[in-house]
Write a protein that holds these residues in place. Sequence first.
Motif, short mmCIF file in Angstrom:
data_model
loop_
_atom_site.label_atom_id
_atom_site.label_comp_id
_atom_site.label_asym_id
_atom_site.label_seq_id
_atom_site.Cartn_x
_atom_site.Cartn_y
_atom_site.Cartn_z
N GLN A 96 -4.77 -11.57 2.80
CA GLN A 96 -4.75 -10.36 1.97
C GLN A 96 -3.73 -10.51 0.84
O GLN A 96 -3.48 -9.58 0.10
N ASN A 100 -0.60 -6.69 -0.94
CA ASN A 100 -2.00 -6.30 -1.14
C ASN A 100 -2.58 -5.90 0.20
O ASN A 100 -2.75 -6.73 1.08
N THR A 101 -2.87 -4.63 0.37
CA THR A 101 -3.39 -4.14 1.65
C THR A 101 -4.85 -4.50 1.85
O THR A 101 -5.36 -4.39 2.97
N ALA A 153 -7.18 -2.74 0.82
CA ALA A 153 -7.92 -1.48 0.85
C ALA A 153 -8.30 -1.11 -0.58
O ALA A 153 -7.51 -0.53 -1.31
N GLY A 205 -7.98 5.52 1.49
CA GLY A 205 -9.40 5.25 1.32
C GLY A 205 -10.18 6.54 1.35
O GLY A 205 -9.66 7.63 1.62
N ASP A 263 -5.86 1.01 -6.09
CA ASP A 263 -6.67 -0.19 -5.82
C ASP A 263 -6.12 -1.00 -4.65
O ASP A 263 -6.47 -2.16 -4.46
N GLY A 264 -5.21 -0.40 -3.86
CA GLY A 264 -4.79 -1.04 -2.61
C GLY A 264 -3.53 -1.87 -2.68
O GLY A 264 -3.21 -2.57 -1.72
#
Length: 430
Positions: free
Chosen positions: A334, A351-352, A354, A360, A409-410
């Motif tokens: 990730q 950076n998740t 998700a 989400g 954007d995660g």
Amino acid sequence: MAPNDSAQITEEDREPGAGRRKAARYALPVAVAGVAAATIGLVPALAATGDPDLPKISAQQLIEKIAASETEQLSGSVKITTDLGLPSLAGLGDMAGGALAGGKGGPSGSGASDGSSADPNAKLMELSSGTHTLRVAVDGPDKQRLSIRDTAAEYSLLHNGGEVWAYDSASNEAYHASAPKDGAEGGAAKGGEKDAPKEGLKDVPATPKEFAEQALKAAGDTTSVSVDGTARVAGRDAYQLLIKPKQSGSTVGSIKVAVDAKTGTPLKFTLSPSSGGKAVVDVGFTEVDFAKPAASTFDFTPPKGAKVTQGEGDKSGSPELPKHEDSAKGPKEQGGPKVIGEGWNAVYELNTGAGEGIAGAAGADAAKSGDVPAQAQQFLDALGDKVTGKFGSGTVFKTRLINALMTDDGKVYVGAVTQDALVKAANEAK
């Protein structure tokens, strides 16, 4: 400079073998000071007799004194006050503790599955806000006791050799687990440097003087380290080590550590925010005794009728990873943490994975439908501020010390920096 009682370097210290053996001993007081400086520390009530008149000492000599401390036994009373600027966490303790311990809704579905009030993961969260009085006792690395006193009840957490016990007198519930085996069988307990890779010890400071020099060198251009007078801490004379960021943009204003003038033991730590106001964390000895605690201090037998919960630690062997996970990959898939900036202004980017942001779409729907507990939602709402920039848009969750920007954007940007510094870091990452 006037004479001082800082640590002296003996011929034994200069012998390579002896020095390496002592490196493990330095770890205890140094870890206390270092970890405290990063997160939490010790702040006592000061005596009304004024600051003591002690011999002058330099910052390097004071750091040497901390590193040379041989304190392994102590007991006393501690008062801790934490003000991170968060809503009360009392109602979230059991929920978070259950998840961390692998209880209901936790990752393993086992452990403290009934939400025991004695579970340390839940109980110790209470120390993250408000004021608490504790009793502490330490006898080396294998025996520790901490008791949290309330008006009509007491919570105790004990480590004695291979066992960990916790007991909540209010509910008459106990929690039992095995202490981590590597803590009792590895490292210094088995001979320290003898079992450690020689390469790993090559750069370990072998004397307090070497440690102090390396610590001050590491501070570099980003940190100011000085001695800021003296104080009376829990009835003892102490020097005060002052640590301040030279950079702007950090949420840390200053860190002050009081060091016992006789033993070199850190007695006090005050972390003050750059925004001003009272300290983020004030924890301190109001009484301290360096005599060896009685062996019975660390003994525990559950009272008759007490409900005992067995913790995860009682299971032998390492926990198994779910079959779809690879311990050698995981986070890297990730995008591992990336550091933006340096020193006190360092921001970690994660950076998740998700793509739809922190919660989400499913999380947003859950919040609308009321699936998110009201207290948890109130907690999040109180912390979050919507922000925009070159990175896009996101939400900044703030405390008086640690702030985190979670983008839509995660991406996650977190550090002990201001909101403006987080947004700047996110923009630079683009």
